[in-house]
Design an enzyme around this catalytic site. Structure first.
Site, PDB file in Angstrom:
ATOM      1  N   ARG A   1     -27.245  17.731  19.425  1.00  0.00           N
ATOM      2  CA  ARG A   1     -27.504  16.300  19.667  1.00  0.00           C
ATOM      3  C   ARG A   1     -26.647  15.703  20.783  1.00  0.00           C
ATOM      4  NH1 ARG A   1     -27.845  16.417  14.095  1.00  0.00           N
ATOM      5  NH2 ARG A   1     -30.007  16.489  13.442  1.00  0.00           N
TER       6      ARG A   1
ATOM      7  N   LYS B   1     -31.654  11.076  34.589  1.00  0.00           N
ATOM      8  CA  LYS B   1     -32.948  11.556  34.074  1.00  0.00           C
ATOM      9  C   LYS B   1     -32.905  13.071  33.943  1.00  0.00           C
ATOM     10  CE  LYS B   1     -36.497   8.454  35.778  1.00  0.00           C
ATOM     11  NZ  LYS B   1     -37.749   8.501  36.555  1.00  0.00           N
TER      12      LYS B   1
ATOM     13  N   GLU C   1     -37.440  13.359  50.476  1.00  0.00           N
ATOM     14  CA  GLU C   1     -36.842  12.347  49.581  1.00  0.00           C
ATOM     15  C   GLU C   1     -35.961  11.386  50.387  1.00  0.00           C
ATOM     16  OE1 GLU C   1     -37.622  11.969  46.390  1.00  0.00           O
ATOM     17  OE2 GLU C   1     -37.948  13.914  45.443  1.00  0.00           O
TER      18      GLU C   1
ATOM     19  N   LYS D   1     -29.369   5.349  45.645  1.00  0.00           N
ATOM     20  CA  LYS D   1     -29.786   5.782  44.311  1.00  0.00           C
ATOM     21  C   LYS D   1     -28.864   5.185  43.247  1.00  0.00           C
ATOM     22  CE  LYS D   1     -31.900   8.478  41.181  1.00  0.00           C
ATOM     23  NZ  LYS D   1     -32.598   9.719  40.934  1.00  0.00           N
TER      24      LYS D   1
ATOM     25  N   GLU E   1     -35.694   2.393  33.923  1.00  0.00           N
ATOM     26  CA  GLU E   1     -36.951   2.281  34.655  1.00  0.00           C
ATOM     27  C   GLU E   1     -37.878   1.221  34.084  1.00  0.00           C
ATOM     28  OE1 GLU E   1     -38.466   5.878  36.907  1.00  0.00           O
ATOM     29  OE2 GLU E   1     -39.918   5.700  35.309  1.00  0.00           O
TER      30      GLU E   1
ATOM     31  N   ARG F   1     -36.332   0.477  39.195  1.00  0.00           N
ATOM     32  CA  ARG F   1     -36.184   1.922  39.392  1.00  0.00           C
ATOM     33  C   ARG F   1     -37.506   2.593  39.772  1.00  0.00           C
ATOM     34  NH1 ARG F   1     -32.512   6.284  35.998  1.00  0.00           N
ATOM     35  NH2 ARG F   1     -33.156   8.060  37.229  1.00  0.00           N
TER      36      ARG F   1
ATOM     37  N   ASN G   1     -40.248   6.032  42.823  1.00  0.00           N
ATOM     38  CA  ASN G   1     -41.446   6.832  42.642  1.00  0.00           C
ATOM     39  C   ASN G   1     -42.416   6.742  43.813  1.00  0.00           C
ATOM     40  OD1 ASN G   1     -41.437   8.397  40.342  1.00  0.00           O
ATOM     41  ND2 ASN G   1     -43.484   7.653  39.819  1.00  0.00           N
TER      42      ASN G   1
ATOM     43  N   HIS H   1     -44.595   9.615  44.628  1.00  0.00           N
ATOM     44  CA  HIS H   1     -44.548  10.538  43.494  1.00  0.00           C
ATOM     45  C   HIS H   1     -45.787  10.478  42.597  1.00  0.00           C
ATOM     46  CE1 HIS H   1     -40.458  11.051  44.795  1.00  0.00           C
ATOM     47  NE2 HIS H   1     -40.192  11.906  43.834  1.00  0.00           N
TER      48      HIS H   1
ATOM     49  N   HIS I   1     -46.707  14.101  42.080  1.00  0.00           N
ATOM     50  CA  HIS I   1     -46.697  14.781  40.780  1.00  0.00           C
ATOM     51  C   HIS I   1     -48.076  15.359  40.457  1.00  0.00           C
ATOM     52  CE1 HIS I   1     -42.931  12.465  39.157  1.00  0.00           C
ATOM     53  NE2 HIS I   1     -42.609  13.480  39.932  1.00  0.00           N
TER      54      HIS I   1
ATOM     55  N   HIS J   1     -41.238  20.472  45.394  1.00  0.00           N
ATOM     56  CA  HIS J   1     -41.319  19.077  44.943  1.00  0.00           C
ATOM     57  C   HIS J   1     -41.350  18.108  46.132  1.00  0.00           C
ATOM     58  CE1 HIS J   1     -40.705  15.438  42.673  1.00  0.00           C
ATOM     59  NE2 HIS J   1     -39.636  15.177  43.408  1.00  0.00           N
TER      60      HIS J   1
HETATM   61  N1  LIG Z   1     -33.996  13.973  37.492  1.00  0.00           N
HETATM   62  C1  LIG Z   1     -34.365  13.307  38.549  1.00  0.00           C
HETATM   63  O1  LIG Z   1     -34.090  12.121  38.698  1.00  0.00           O
HETATM   64  C2  LIG Z   1     -35.105  14.025  39.636  1.00  0.00           C
HETATM   65  C3  LIG Z   1     -35.217  13.456  40.906  1.00  0.00           C
HETATM   66  C4  LIG Z   1     -35.830  14.187  41.920  1.00  0.00           C
HETATM   67  C5  LIG Z   1     -36.326  15.456  41.659  1.00  0.00           C
HETATM   68  N2  LIG Z   1     -36.212  15.963  40.399  1.00  0.00           N
HETATM   69  C6  LIG Z   1     -36.705  17.313  40.096  1.00  0.00           C
HETATM   70  O2  LIG Z   1     -35.968  18.240  40.864  1.00  0.00           O
HETATM   71  C7  LIG Z   1     -36.757  19.411  41.061  1.00  0.00           C
HETATM   72  C8  LIG Z   1     -36.670  19.821  42.508  1.00  0.00           C
HETATM   73  O3  LIG Z   1     -35.347  20.104  42.795  1.00  0.00           O
HETATM   74  P1  LIG Z   1     -34.927  20.904  44.115  1.00  0.00           P
HETATM   75  O4  LIG Z   1     -35.722  20.461  45.252  1.00  0.00           O
HETATM   76  O5  LIG Z   1     -33.464  20.800  44.156  1.00  0.00           O
HETATM   77  O6  LIG Z   1     -35.431  22.362  43.855  1.00  0.00           O
HETATM   78  P2  LIG Z   1     -34.958  23.597  42.953  1.00  0.00           P
HETATM   79  O7  LIG Z   1     -34.018  23.222  41.915  1.00  0.00           O
HETATM   80  O8  LIG Z   1     -36.249  24.227  42.586  1.00  0.00           O
HETATM   81  O9  LIG Z   1     -34.206  24.537  44.003  1.00  0.00           O
HETATM   82  C9  LIG Z   1     -34.909  25.022  45.098  1.00  0.00           C
HETATM   83  C10 LIG Z   1     -34.634  26.498  45.375  1.00  0.00           C
HETATM   84  O10 LIG Z   1     -33.435  26.598  46.103  1.00  0.00           O
HETATM   85  C11 LIG Z   1     -32.557  27.534  45.500  1.00  0.00           C
HETATM   86  N3  LIG Z   1     -31.221  27.031  45.758  1.00  0.00           N
HETATM   87  C12 LIG Z   1     -30.594  25.985  45.172  1.00  0.00           C
HETATM   88  N4  LIG Z   1     -29.413  25.762  45.752  1.00  0.00           N
HETATM   89  C13 LIG Z   1     -29.277  26.682  46.721  1.00  0.00           C
HETATM   90  C14 LIG Z   1     -28.274  26.944  47.692  1.00  0.00           C
HETATM   91  N5  LIG Z   1     -27.186  26.162  47.794  1.00  0.00           N
HETATM   92  N6  LIG Z   1     -28.456  27.985  48.523  1.00  0.00           N
HETATM   93  C15 LIG Z   1     -29.575  28.738  48.472  1.00  0.00           C
HETATM   94  N7  LIG Z   1     -30.574  28.527  47.585  1.00  0.00           N
HETATM   95  C16 LIG Z   1     -30.415  27.508  46.729  1.00  0.00           C
HETATM   96  C17 LIG Z   1     -32.964  27.571  44.060  1.00  0.00           C
HETATM   97  O11 LIG Z   1     -32.648  28.794  43.470  1.00  0.00           O
HETATM   98  C18 LIG Z   1     -34.469  27.358  44.148  1.00  0.00           C
HETATM   99  O12 LIG Z   1     -35.111  28.581  44.409  1.00  0.00           O
HETATM  100  C19 LIG Z   1     -38.146  19.044  40.627  1.00  0.00           C
HETATM  101  O13 LIG Z   1     -38.405  19.639  39.376  1.00  0.00           O
HETATM  102  C20 LIG Z   1     -38.116  17.546  40.489  1.00  0.00           C
HETATM  103  O14 LIG Z   1     -39.012  17.076  39.527  1.00  0.00           O
HETATM  104  C21 LIG Z   1     -35.612  15.281  39.402  1.00  0.00           C
HETATM  105 ZN   LIG Z   2     -38.641  13.366  43.778  1.00  0.00          ZN
END
Ligand SMILES: NC(=O)c1ccc[n+]([C@@H]2O[C@H](COP(=O)([O-])OP(=O)(O)OC[C@H]3O[C@@H](n4cnc5c(N)ncnc54)[C@H](O)[C@@H]3O)[C@@H](O)[C@H]2O)c1
Ligand SMILES: [Zn+2]
Length: 371
Positions: A122, A144, A186, A228, A238, A242, A246, A249, A253, A266
């Protein structure tokens, strides 16, 4: 280095970002009280690239037991099964309520690791060490967490703020070009939703940014982190403001879901989504033709987006209705009124959405291979 405080309902936390931020990780961890174990959650790829520098910082501190739990961070593995795998790894390692989870990776590691931290016993303490541009400017800030379902993006999750975030641009050095560009979409988003100066900086300096020029990177990351932090401090859950995050998005999405989280990154899906949202903003008389052109030009300037022409427009529109932000089966759009100013919660007629989706590949210049 900058230290920005984010206020959340369960207390404030600091986002330490900029060169040298990683060096603060050990000290910040040692300020946490009554820690049993530190569990680093990461993926084999990220740990291969960044593990040594993280280990070095953690070893310098080293009182309690440290373990690394690695899991697949493909977007298609951002699901309940990965949550179970990680949680079982924690249980088998005897993790108790006093442990701290340090999520080292991109948005996938952060979202899965964060959801595990929110739900294991939890709730155990969470620290984010983002290693992608998306994670440093966006996903690690704001609390999030969550995973995808086949039915849609991020449909299962929790708001769960970290103890602190350490975002060091040095960790981005090993990021492949495509992943880096994905993060830049982004960054463009932050310009459109509230920072006209950032947007024109990107217009003037895209070549420098794409070369990952140190000064340019520091400038844009600092700007996005501040944006942010300020937005999520004003509206953690949100209920209003907030939602502007999006922008791009709603369609983004839908595109990710339609391609089963496999074809586009993404940020790339958000790139397409911003083109769609910009066209809708123009078609609904919110945005001038000139400003719409500027946004599309900057999005295209980031790079060539993967083609999406094979996805049916009707399917995409249907998926936008299943988005978390939809109400009564209607998608709620974030549309631009100007560069740096958006409206949220906008209902758009289906016919318009359909025609915009159909026009997107042509407008982006990809259909004719103009890149
Ligand atoms: N929680 C939130 O507020 C929020 C906001 C935006 C995006 N997201 C989510 O984030 C995800 C996308 O994240 P992302 O773009 O970081 O992609 P990711 O986490 O998929 O990473 C991208 C790739 O890069 C590799 N990688 C990561 N760091 C590295 C580094 N320093 N050197 C070499 N390779 C590396 C990873 O292994 C992966 O293959 C989506 O699922 C999206 O929905 C969440
Ligand atoms: Zn995003």
């Amino acid at each position: 280095m900058q230290r920005i405080v984010v206020r959340s309902s369960s207390g404030s936390y600091a986002v330490v970002s900029g060169s040298g931020a990683l060096g603060r990780l050990g000290e910040l961890l040692s300020r946490l009280r009554d820690v049993s174990d530190v569990f680093v959650l990461s993926s084999p790829r990220v740990w291969g690239k960044c593990g040594a520098s993280i280990e070095k910082v953690l070893a310098a501190r080293g009182r309690e037991r440290r373990r690394a739990i690695l899991f697949d961070d493909a977007e298609s593995a951002k699901n309940i099964r990965s949550v179970e795998t990680v949680a079982r790894g924690l249980a088998r390692a005897g993790a108790d309520r006093r442990c701290v989870i340090v999520a080292v990776g991109g948005g996938v590691v952060g979202d899965v690791g964060g959801f595990v931290a929110a739900t294991y016993l939890r709730g155990v303490r969470l620290v984010h060490v983002p290693t992608t541009l998306v994670a440093q400017v966006d996903s690690a800030i704001g609390g999030k967490t969550g995973v995808n379902l086949p039915e849609g993006k991020n449909l299962v999750g929790a708001f769960y703020p970290p103890e602190f975030v350490v975002a060091d641009p040095a960790l981005l050095g090993t990021l492949p070009d495509r992943q880096f560009r994905s993060g830049l979409y982004e960054v463009v988003k932050y310009g459109v939703i509230g920072d006209a100066a950032l947007f024109s900086y990107l217009e003037r300096n895209m070549a420098k940014v794409l070369r990952r020029d140190g000064a340019a990177m520091r400038w844009i990351i600092a700007r996005c982190v501040r944006a942010k932090a300020s937005i999520v401090t004003k509206d953690e859950r949100e209920s209003g403001l907030r939602q502007i995050l999006n922008f791009g998005h709603t369609l983004g999405h839908a595109i990710e879901t339609a391609t089963r989280y496999r074809k586009l990154l993404h940020g790339e899906a958000v790139g397409w989504g911003m083109i769609g949202a910009t066209l809708l903003s123009y078609a609904t008389d919110r945005l001038s033709f000139g400003e719409a052109q500027r946004i599309i030009r900057v999005v295209r300037g980031v790079g060539k987006l993967p083609e999406i022409g094979e996805i049916s427009a009707a399917r995409l529109m249907q998926l936008t209705r299943g988005d978390k932000k939809s109400r009564g089966g209607r998608a709620r759009w974030v549309l631009a009124r100007d560069i740096g100013d958006v409206a949220w919660g906008v209902d758009v007629p289906d016919a318009l959405v359909l025609s915009v989706i159909r026009a997107m590949p042509e407008i982006a210049g990809l259909a004719r291979g103009r890149g």
